[in-house]
Scaffold this motif. Structure first.
Motif, mmCIF file in Angstrom:
data_model
loop_
_atom_site.group_PDB
_atom_site.id
_atom_site.type_symbol
_atom_site.label_atom_id
_atom_site.label_comp_id
_atom_site.label_asym_id
_atom_site.label_seq_id
_atom_site.Cartn_x
_atom_site.Cartn_y
_atom_site.Cartn_z
ATOM 1 N N ILE A 144 0.611 59.169 27.293
ATOM 2 C CA ILE A 144 0.649 58.052 28.246
ATOM 3 C C ILE A 144 2.045 57.913 28.834
ATOM 4 O O ILE A 144 2.205 57.695 30.043
ATOM 5 C CB ILE A 144 0.185 56.743 27.579
ATOM 6 C CG1 ILE A 144 -1.322 56.791 27.355
ATOM 7 C CG2 ILE A 144 0.569 55.527 28.424
ATOM 8 C CD1 ILE A 144 -1.903 55.574 26.695
ATOM 9 N N LEU A 145 3.074 58.049 28.007
ATOM 10 C CA LEU A 145 4.452 57.959 28.490
ATOM 11 C C LEU A 145 4.741 59.043 29.523
ATOM 12 O O LEU A 145 5.335 58.776 30.568
ATOM 13 C CB LEU A 145 5.434 58.053 27.320
ATOM 14 C CG LEU A 145 6.904 57.905 27.671
ATOM 15 C CD1 LEU A 145 7.165 56.531 28.273
ATOM 16 C CD2 LEU A 145 7.764 58.131 26.448
ATOM 17 N N ILE A 146 4.301 60.243 29.266
ATOM 18 C CA ILE A 146 4.486 61.346 30.219
ATOM 19 C C ILE A 146 3.733 61.055 31.516
ATOM 20 O O ILE A 146 4.250 61.279 32.614
ATOM 21 C CB ILE A 146 4.047 62.685 29.591
ATOM 22 C CG1 ILE A 146 5.035 63.076 28.488
ATOM 23 C CG2 ILE A 146 3.940 63.785 30.651
ATOM 24 C CD1 ILE A 146 4.588 64.256 27.650
ATOM 25 N N LEU A 147 2.523 60.518 31.413
ATOM 26 C CA LEU A 147 1.738 60.180 32.595
ATOM 27 C C LEU A 147 2.434 59.091 33.418
ATOM 28 O O LEU A 147 2.526 59.189 34.646
ATOM 29 C CB LEU A 147 0.340 59.712 32.180
ATOM 30 C CG LEU A 147 -0.579 59.261 33.314
ATOM 31 C CD1 LEU A 147 -0.896 60.449 34.229
ATOM 32 C CD2 LEU A 147 -1.845 58.652 32.765
ATOM 33 N N VAL A 148 2.953 58.076 32.754
ATOM 34 C CA VAL A 148 3.646 56.990 33.461
ATOM 35 C C VAL A 148 4.875 57.531 34.190
ATOM 36 O O VAL A 148 5.108 57.226 35.362
ATOM 37 C CB VAL A 148 4.023 55.848 32.483
ATOM 38 C CG1 VAL A 148 5.011 54.883 33.114
ATOM 39 C CG2 VAL A 148 2.778 55.116 32.021
ATOM 40 N N ILE A 149 5.653 58.352 33.507
ATOM 41 C CA ILE A 149 6.845 58.936 34.136
ATOM 42 C C ILE A 149 6.438 59.830 35.304
ATOM 43 O O ILE A 149 7.065 59.797 36.367
ATOM 44 C CB ILE A 149 7.697 59.694 33.095
ATOM 45 C CG1 ILE A 149 8.336 58.679 32.149
ATOM 46 C CG2 ILE A 149 8.766 60.549 33.771
ATOM 47 C CD1 ILE A 149 9.040 59.291 30.958
ATOM 48 N N ALA A 150 5.380 60.597 35.128
ATOM 49 C CA ALA A 150 4.914 61.482 36.203
ATOM 50 C C ALA A 150 4.463 60.685 37.425
ATOM 51 O O ALA A 150 4.592 61.150 38.558
ATOM 52 C CB ALA A 150 3.780 62.374 35.703
ATOM 53 N N LEU A 151 3.948 59.485 37.221
ATOM 54 C CA LEU A 151 3.517 58.657 38.340
ATOM 55 C C LEU A 151 4.685 57.890 38.967
ATOM 56 O O LEU A 151 4.654 57.569 40.151
ATOM 57 C CB LEU A 151 2.437 57.671 37.887
ATOM 58 C CG LEU A 151 1.101 58.299 37.501
ATOM 59 C CD1 LEU A 151 0.169 57.246 36.923
ATOM 60 C CD2 LEU A 151 0.462 59.001 38.682
ATOM 61 N N ILE A 152 5.702 57.584 38.180
ATOM 62 C CA ILE A 152 6.849 56.834 38.691
ATOM 63 C C ILE A 152 7.742 57.706 39.574
ATOM 64 O O ILE A 152 8.213 57.263 40.618
ATOM 65 C CB ILE A 152 7.666 56.228 37.517
ATOM 66 C CG1 ILE A 152 6.876 55.100 36.879
ATOM 67 C CG2 ILE A 152 9.021 55.735 37.992
ATOM 68 C CD1 ILE A 152 7.510 54.556 35.614
ATOM 69 N N ILE A 153 7.970 58.927 39.183
ATOM 70 C CA ILE A 153 8.908 59.800 39.905
ATOM 71 C C ILE A 153 8.498 60.019 41.371
ATOM 72 O O ILE A 153 9.329 59.858 42.258
ATOM 73 C CB ILE A 153 9.099 61.134 39.151
ATOM 74 C CG1 ILE A 153 9.894 60.863 37.870
ATOM 75 C CG2 ILE A 153 9.833 62.164 40.013
ATOM 76 C CD1 ILE A 153 10.001 62.054 36.942
ATOM 77 N N PRO A 154 7.247 60.365 41.681
ATOM 78 C CA PRO A 154 6.907 60.562 43.107
ATOM 79 C C PRO A 154 7.094 59.298 43.955
ATOM 80 O O PRO A 154 7.506 59.387 45.110
ATOM 81 C CB PRO A 154 5.435 60.974 43.077
ATOM 82 C CG PRO A 154 5.197 61.474 41.708
ATOM 83 C CD PRO A 154 6.145 60.733 40.819
ATOM 84 N N THR A 155 6.828 58.139 43.397
ATOM 85 C CA THR A 155 7.008 56.898 44.144
ATOM 86 C C THR A 155 8.467 56.715 44.526
ATOM 87 O O THR A 155 8.788 56.411 45.678
ATOM 88 C CB THR A 155 6.534 55.699 43.302
ATOM 89 O OG1 THR A 155 5.176 55.905 42.941
ATOM 90 C CG2 THR A 155 6.683 54.409 44.065
#
Length: 167
Positions: free
Chosen positions: A23-34
């Motif tokens: 979940i942490l990796i998914l959250v970071i992966a979604l935050i970076i493109p934004t």
């Protein structure tokens, strides 16, 4: 909300560590493109010299004049674009500024646009009721070929920017 999210993530990490890491990796992966989109959008706007984020020297001088020569409660009539900058640069009030900070924003924007597009010099009385000054530059000229009224007195001029006081 952030506290609840932190509490939930703590529970996930405590009970199922591998699931929490996913979940942490998914959250970071979604935050970076934004964040990248915001950063690249700003860079692109600067490279294209978008007028919406730049002020001309004349506009900056006009804003400085307003700040130095008008009362704090002065009400300024300007185009919607300059209306965004006037409160930030001068502390003065505007008829229409930021759409989320202007009461009755859609109506006020319409009245301001109507005022500047009146080529015959006729004005919408409700649009300028109580106005102390008129900021008139290239952005205002683009809204229409407004004929300036006789009850306006030129009090400042620098290049393309004129500031009038309502008599």
């Amino acid at each position: 909300l952030a506290g609840l999210a932190a509490y939930g993530l703590d529970n996930i990490f405590t009970r199922r560590r591998s699931f929490g890491i996913a979940i942490l990796i998914l959250v970071i992966a979604l935050i970076i493109p934004t964040n990248l989109m915001i950063l690249l959008g700003g860079i692109q706007a600067v490279q294209e010299k978008k007028e919406s984020i730049f002020l001309t020297r004349d506009e900056i001088r006009g804003l400085a004049w307003l700040e130095d020569n008008t009362e704090e409660q002065a009400l300024i009539l300007a185009s919607p674009q300059i209306g965004l900058y006037i409160p930030a640069y001068t502390g003065r009030r505007v008829f229409y500024g930021h759409p989320y900070e202007t009461a009755g924003a859609l109506q006020m924007e319409g009245l301001v646009n109507e005022f500047f597009s009146a080529a015959d010099g006729g004005r919408s009385a409700s649009a300028i009721q109580g106005a102390d000054y008129l900021f008139f530059g290239n952005r205002e000229r683009r809204l229409g070929e407004r004929a300036l009224d006789s009850d306006l007195e030129l009090v400042y001029e620098s290049g393309d920017v004129q500031i009038f006081e309502f008599k």
